[in-house]
Design a protein around this motif. Sequence first.
Motif, PDB file in Angstrom:
ATOM      1  N   GLY A 470      49.045  30.758  72.004  1.00  0.00           N
ATOM      2  CA  GLY A 470      50.263  31.541  71.809  1.00  0.00           C
ATOM      3  C   GLY A 470      50.099  32.958  72.305  1.00  0.00           C
ATOM      4  N   SER A 471      50.754  33.882  71.637  1.00  0.00           N
ATOM      5  CA  SER A 471      50.781  35.272  72.098  1.00  0.00           C
ATOM      6  C   SER A 471      49.701  36.142  71.469  1.00  0.00           C
ATOM      7  N   VAL A 472      48.792  35.538  70.664  1.00  0.00           N
ATOM      8  CA  VAL A 472      47.735  36.316  70.016  1.00  0.00           C
ATOM      9  C   VAL A 472      46.753  36.825  71.074  1.00  0.00           C
ATOM     10  N   THR A 473      46.406  38.125  70.988  1.00  0.00           N
ATOM     11  CA  THR A 473      45.439  38.701  71.931  1.00  0.00           C
ATOM     12  C   THR A 473      44.345  39.448  71.175  1.00  0.00           C
ATOM     13  N   SER A 474      43.145  39.453  71.754  1.00  0.00           N
ATOM     14  CA  SER A 474      42.016  40.212  71.211  1.00  0.00           C
ATOM     15  C   SER A 474      41.137  40.628  72.374  1.00  0.00           C
ATOM     16  N   THR A 475      40.708  41.897  72.356  1.00  0.00           N
ATOM     17  CA  THR A 475      39.793  42.392  73.391  1.00  0.00           C
ATOM     18  C   THR A 475      38.389  42.430  72.818  1.00  0.00           C
ATOM     19  N   VAL A 476      37.443  41.810  73.530  1.00  0.00           N
ATOM     20  CA  VAL A 476      36.092  41.625  73.007  1.00  0.00           C
ATOM     21  C   VAL A 476      35.075  42.030  74.066  1.00  0.00           C
ATOM     22  N   ASP A 477      34.066  42.811  73.641  1.00  0.00           N
ATOM     23  CA  ASP A 477      32.869  43.024  74.449  1.00  0.00           C
ATOM     24  C   ASP A 477      31.925  41.861  74.173  1.00  0.00           C
ATOM     25  N   TYR A 478      31.398  41.234  75.207  1.00  0.00           N
ATOM     26  CA  TYR A 478      30.536  40.072  75.000  1.00  0.00           C
ATOM     27  C   TYR A 478      29.280  40.194  75.835  1.00  0.00           C
ATOM     28  N   GLU A 479      28.241  39.502  75.385  1.00  0.00           N
ATOM     29  CA  GLU A 479      26.971  39.441  76.117  1.00  0.00           C
ATOM     30  C   GLU A 479      26.343  38.073  75.880  1.00  0.00           C
ATOM     31  N   PHE A 480      25.950  37.402  76.976  1.00  0.00           N
ATOM     32  CA  PHE A 480      25.257  36.121  76.894  1.00  0.00           C
ATOM     33  C   PHE A 480      23.770  36.357  77.148  1.00  0.00           C
ATOM     34  N   PHE A 490      15.496  37.660  73.183  1.00  0.00           N
ATOM     35  CA  PHE A 490      16.484  37.090  74.090  1.00  0.00           C
ATOM     36  C   PHE A 490      16.697  38.040  75.273  1.00  0.00           C
ATOM     37  N   VAL A 491      16.790  37.450  76.448  1.00  0.00           N
ATOM     38  CA  VAL A 491      16.989  38.230  77.671  1.00  0.00           C
ATOM     39  C   VAL A 491      18.451  38.129  78.084  1.00  0.00           C
ATOM     40  N   SER A 492      19.073  39.285  78.265  1.00  0.00           N
ATOM     41  CA  SER A 492      20.485  39.305  78.622  1.00  0.00           C
ATOM     42  C   SER A 492      20.695  38.709  80.019  1.00  0.00           C
ATOM     43  N   LYS A 493      21.711  37.846  80.123  1.00  0.00           N
ATOM     44  CA  LYS A 493      22.048  37.240  81.403  1.00  0.00           C
ATOM     45  C   LYS A 493      23.323  37.828  81.989  1.00  0.00           C
ATOM     46  N   TYR A 494      24.343  37.949  81.167  1.00  0.00           N
ATOM     47  CA  TYR A 494      25.614  38.520  81.627  1.00  0.00           C
ATOM     48  C   TYR A 494      26.269  39.232  80.457  1.00  0.00           C
ATOM     49  N   LYS A 495      27.027  40.289  80.794  1.00  0.00           N
ATOM     50  CA  LYS A 495      27.809  40.976  79.777  1.00  0.00           C
ATOM     51  C   LYS A 495      29.097  41.476  80.418  1.00  0.00           C
ATOM     52  N   GLY A 496      30.073  41.744  79.558  1.00  0.00           N
ATOM     53  CA  GLY A 496      31.349  42.214  80.060  1.00  0.00           C
ATOM     54  C   GLY A 496      32.332  42.358  78.919  1.00  0.00           C
ATOM     55  N   ASN A 497      33.586  42.585  79.245  1.00  0.00           N
ATOM     56  CA  ASN A 497      34.633  42.613  78.224  1.00  0.00           C
ATOM     57  C   ASN A 497      35.832  41.832  78.747  1.00  0.00           C
ATOM     58  N   TYR A 498      36.603  41.318  77.786  1.00  0.00           N
ATOM     59  CA  TYR A 498      37.696  40.445  78.183  1.00  0.00           C
ATOM     60  C   TYR A 498      38.787  40.499  77.121  1.00  0.00           C
ATOM     61  N   THR A 499      40.031  40.515  77.568  1.00  0.00           N
ATOM     62  CA  THR A 499      41.171  40.456  76.650  1.00  0.00           C
ATOM     63  C   THR A 499      41.638  39.011  76.574  1.00  0.00           C
ATOM     64  N   PHE A 500      41.401  38.429  75.422  1.00  0.00           N
ATOM     65  CA  PHE A 500      41.749  37.023  75.240  1.00  0.00           C
ATOM     66  C   PHE A 500      43.218  36.877  74.855  1.00  0.00           C
ATOM     67  N   ARG A 535      22.259  32.799  73.042  1.00  0.00           N
ATOM     68  CA  ARG A 535      22.832  33.774  72.103  1.00  0.00           C
ATOM     69  C   ARG A 535      24.051  34.428  72.738  1.00  0.00           C
ATOM     70  N   ALA A 536      25.080  34.605  71.940  1.00  0.00           N
ATOM     71  CA  ALA A 536      26.274  35.329  72.389  1.00  0.00           C
ATOM     72  C   ALA A 536      26.559  36.432  71.371  1.00  0.00           C
ATOM     73  N   GLU A 537      26.678  37.651  71.869  1.00  0.00           N
ATOM     74  CA  GLU A 537      26.981  38.795  70.993  1.00  0.00           C
ATOM     75  C   GLU A 537      28.393  39.284  71.305  1.00  0.00           C
ATOM     76  N   LEU A 538      29.224  39.337  70.273  1.00  0.00           N
ATOM     77  CA  LEU A 538      30.619  39.716  70.441  1.00  0.00           C
ATOM     78  C   LEU A 538      30.936  40.934  69.586  1.00  0.00           C
ATOM     79  N   THR A 539      31.638  41.901  70.195  1.00  0.00           N
ATOM     80  CA  THR A 539      32.081  43.088  69.466  1.00  0.00           C
ATOM     81  C   THR A 539      33.570  43.283  69.703  1.00  0.00           C
ATOM     82  N   LEU A 540      34.303  43.439  68.636  1.00  0.00           N
ATOM     83  CA  LEU A 540      35.764  43.559  68.735  1.00  0.00           C
ATOM     84  C   LEU A 540      36.142  44.980  69.126  1.00  0.00           C
ATOM     85  N   ARG A 541      36.989  45.104  70.140  1.00  0.00           N
ATOM     86  CA  ARG A 541      37.517  46.404  70.544  1.00  0.00           C
ATOM     87  C   ARG A 541      38.842  46.659  69.839  1.00  0.00           C
TER      88      ARG A 541
END
Length: 542
Positions: A470-480, A490-500, A535-541
């Motif tokens: 639906g129309s629910v949105t959340s912006t999250v900083d993430y790191e795999f 754990f060794v970081s492979k990728y990181k970024g942010n995304y508006t879901f 491992r996935a680390e998520l932080t809410l913006r």
Amino acid sequence: MSMDLFDPRVDMDSDDSHLSDGNFGFAFNDSNFSDRVLRIEIVAGIYDCHPDAEGVCTSISDWACLRKRRREDVKKEDAPGATVCPDEQILNQHDMDDCDGSENLEEAFAVVEESPSGDEADSGNESNWSTDSSTVLRVNTLHISSPILAARSPFFYKLFSNGMKESEQHHVTLRINACEEAAFMELLNFMYTNTLSANTAPALLDILMAADKFEVASCMGYCSRMLRSIPMTPESALLYLELPSSVLKVEAVQPLTDAAKQYLAARYKDIHKFQEEVMALPLAGIEAVLSCDDLQVASEDAVYDFALKWARMQYPALEERRVVLGTHLAKFIRFPYMSCRKLKKILTCNDFDQDVSLKLVVEALSFKAESPHRQRTLAAADDSAPRRFIERAYKYRPVKVVEFELPRQQCIVYLDLKREECTNLFPSGRVYSQAFHLGGQGFFLSAHCNMDQQSSNHCFGLFLGMQEKGSVTSTVDYEFAARSKPTEEFVSKYKGNYTFTGGKAVGYRNLFGITWTSFMADDSPFFINDILHLRAELTLRY
């Protein structure tokens, strides 16, 4: 006859191994090979009613209905105000389902001593064992060999060697109900021949019950093997699991009850497909289903929800439901694999006693806090029947989640995949994790086998998705991240942010930057003891 034949040093629990190859059918009811006369008085009891006109149960359902009526009649007799004279109570005592097969001979089959009278008293050679003055319908007289019967049955061993004068007398009288006559005669024949002519489930069950009351373990084992050879149905499987406790405790019957549990577990492993049938199962049936390792469920949360729903339907009274959940069903629910979100709800669930729920949740959280290696050790060492530390084949892989509220809402999610699970992803498979939550929104991880768009090689990918649509949105900083050694970070492979936006996902088609063949190689650095640690680390913006 000398009573030395009945040496008390004989092991009566040996399942007749010393007679297993002997067939004494030639001696059955033959005066030339017998030392006593058994007089069987057949009386009409309150249970002598069968579904068909010929007095025989022809199906499992008939047999089950008959047993149910017997239990209900026993309950009526035991109810306050029931008018049953003492003699009648003794007569029918052996039909109660909870009769203990190890009782003494006066109780095991409702036989009591009567003093001889008239000519019998003068002759001094007859032992008359009966129950009451009920009308005798007919009498069967057989010539028997006391050594053969005593060797097969502790009941007859005690009857013929109890030290009383009756044990040395020539005639013995037993009184049984008419509905048990056929089974009892089959049992006597078995003690001579090691075989039965009966081959239907109802008949074998009747003989099994008689063998239990007369403590003939070898016949119980024979009946158990014969019943296992007959195609099982849900009705028969439940019947085997609900046999009297004295029968279920016998080692020879365990393979039958194990087969019944396995049948029900296999039939109802998709509990949602057969929801109506499973919800109607009795306690023994639902225990067999919940004990299955191969339940086709999304997660252990679903197992818990289903068990709770079943308990509320079957046991509307709260106190009774608490006992059933805490004592019976809880040991079949694998709480260590439930989500933390669901575990929190258990602590406030009124259907569980508070002490029980606290103990279950603490044990589950303690298991989650252990390292994967330690978890596998605990699971391997768990030899208890419920197997509470064994992971089922869930549709969604369990995850560990660590949540933080300050300084920002954040969660760290740990996902472990077995090498065989990764192997099964090739060439285009996916595996999803259980849901976890951040900022009130549900998320999940998914591992894929993808085709690399540049090299056209297969590779391992990892994605983060949002549950809500639906129309629910959340912006999250993430790191795999991943690790290749237990002692390393754990060794970081990728990181970024995304508006879901509801239903969207973000991730990387080639998480490790190598081909699928290199990723799955035997010397691959990404598998520790055949486990891939992600491992996935998520932080809410905000």
